[in-house]
Design an enzyme around this catalytic site. Structure first.
Site, mmCIF file in Angstrom:
data_model
loop_
_atom_site.group_PDB
_atom_site.id
_atom_site.type_symbol
_atom_site.label_atom_id
_atom_site.label_comp_id
_atom_site.label_asym_id
_atom_site.label_seq_id
_atom_site.Cartn_x
_atom_site.Cartn_y
_atom_site.Cartn_z
ATOM 1 N N GLU A 42 0.847 -1.195 0.000
ATOM 2 C CA GLU A 42 0.000 0.000 0.000
ATOM 3 C C GLU A 42 0.884 1.247 0.000
ATOM 4 O O GLU A 42 1.512 1.577 1.007
ATOM 5 C CB GLU A 42 -0.920 0.016 1.235
ATOM 6 C CG GLU A 42 -1.791 1.259 1.303
ATOM 7 C CD GLU A 42 -2.550 1.405 2.613
ATOM 8 O OE1 GLU A 42 -2.920 2.539 2.953
ATOM 9 O OE2 GLU A 42 -2.751 0.381 3.305
ATOM 10 N N ARG A 46 0.722 10.325 0.207
ATOM 11 C CA ARG A 46 1.078 11.353 1.191
ATOM 12 C C ARG A 46 2.315 12.135 0.782
ATOM 13 O O ARG A 46 2.737 13.035 1.505
ATOM 14 C CB ARG A 46 1.322 10.725 2.569
ATOM 15 C CG ARG A 46 0.126 10.005 3.154
ATOM 16 C CD ARG A 46 0.448 9.483 4.544
ATOM 17 N NE ARG A 46 -0.547 8.528 5.002
ATOM 18 C CZ ARG A 46 -0.488 7.895 6.159
ATOM 19 N NH1 ARG A 46 0.522 8.122 6.984
ATOM 20 N NH2 ARG A 46 -1.427 7.030 6.509
ATOM 21 N N THR A 69 -4.504 6.161 1.335
ATOM 22 C CA THR A 69 -4.845 7.564 1.589
ATOM 23 C C THR A 69 -5.542 8.181 0.381
ATOM 24 O O THR A 69 -5.321 9.352 0.040
ATOM 25 C CB THR A 69 -3.601 8.395 2.004
ATOM 26 O OG1 THR A 69 -2.749 7.604 2.819
ATOM 27 C CG2 THR A 69 -4.029 9.619 2.814
ATOM 28 N N LYS A 129 -11.182 -1.558 6.146
ATOM 29 C CA LYS A 129 -10.064 -1.208 7.013
ATOM 30 C C LYS A 129 -10.658 -0.690 8.319
ATOM 31 O O LYS A 129 -11.604 0.092 8.297
ATOM 32 C CB LYS A 129 -9.201 -0.129 6.343
ATOM 33 C CG LYS A 129 -8.036 0.327 7.207
ATOM 34 C CD LYS A 129 -7.016 1.143 6.419
ATOM 35 C CE LYS A 129 -7.425 2.575 6.229
ATOM 36 N NZ LYS A 129 -6.277 3.424 5.796
#
Length: 205
Positions: A42, A46, A69, A129
Site C-alpha cells: 500500500e 502522502r 490515503t 479497514k
C-alpha cells in the site's frame, strides 16, 4: 490477473503501509518486501512522489501495488492510471465508494464505527479497514463491532506493531493487518526491510 479485495487481503498477514519520498527507493523497497513474502504493497498518497512510486513498484515482479490515503474519485482515477491494483482510503464517503465500485477495483475503505460499516454494506461492500485501530478502541472495539456485523471482514491499520499484530490476526474476522513498522524511519535499509518482511510474513493467522 484480476484480484478481489478478499484475494488481496489473503496474500499475506501484513500489508505494508508505505510512505516513500523518493522514486529511486521504490523498486528496491518493493523487491525487498516481495522477497520477504509481503506482495501486497500500500503506497500512501502522502508524498509528491507517490504516483511515480506506484508506477515504479508496479513493474516489480510479484508485487501487487495499491494506493492508500485515497480521498476522492480524482485521486482514485490517478492511482489507477499509475497502476494501482487496489485502493485503500482512511474513511468511506458516498462519492469515493461509488467511484471505486463502478471502477471494479478492490476497495478497502476505512471504518471506525458501526454506521461506517453499515454504510459500506449498503453499497455492497464486505471488507473494511478498521482505522485508526489503536485509537478507535483497539481490539475490544473491533470485537464489539464484528459481533453484530458478523459478515464483515477487516484489515486493522493504525498503531499496529510487530508485537500486537498476532493478537489482531488471531481473530476470525481479521484477514490481515496494515503495518508501517516494516519500513523503519530514517535512511532506507533494504536488508532490514526484507528481514522485517520475513518476520511479518511468518505471522500466524
Amino acid at each position: 490477473m484480476t484480484l478481489s479485495v478478499s484475494d488481496v487481503m489473503e496474500l499475506a498477514p501484513v500489508i505494508p503501509v508505505l510512505v516513500v519520498d523518493h522514486v529511486d527507493d521504490a523498486v528496491p523497497i518493493a523487491q525487498a518486501l516481495v522477497a520477504g513474502g509481503l506482495p501486497a504493497l500500500e503506497v500512501t498518497l502522502r508524498t509528491p512522489a507517490a504516483l511515480d512510486v506506484i508506477r515504479a513498484m508496479a513493474q516489480v515482479e510479484g508485487a501487487v501495488v495499491g494506493a492508500g490515503t485515497v480521498l476522492n474519485p480524482a485521486q482514485l482515477d490517478a492511482a489507477m492510471a499509475a497502476g494501482a491494483r487496489f485502493i485503500v482510503s482512511p474513511g468511506l464517503t458516498e462519492p469515493l465508494g461509488r467511484a471505486a465500485i463502478d471502477a471494479g477495483i478492490p476497495f478497502l475503505p476505512g471504518t471506525a464505527t458501526a454506521a461506517d460499516i453499515m454504510r459500506g454494506m449498503d453499497m455492497g461492500l464486505s471488507h473494511f479497514k478498521f482505522f485508526p485501530a489503536a485509537t478507535s478502541g483497539g481490539l475490544p472495539a473491533l470485537k464489539a463491532l464484528a459481533a453484530p456485523l458478523h459478515t464483515a471482514r477487516f484489515c486493522p491499520t493504525g498503531g499496529i506493531t510487530a508485537q500486537s499484530a498476532p493478537e489482531w490476526l488471531a481473530q476470525p474476522f481479521v484477514k490481515c493487518v496494515g503495518g508501517s513498522w516494516i519500513i523503519p524511519k530514517g535512511p532506507v535499509d533494504i536488508a532490514a526491510i526484507e528481514a522485517l518482511a520475513r518476520e511479518a510474513a511468518a505471522l500466524p493467522r
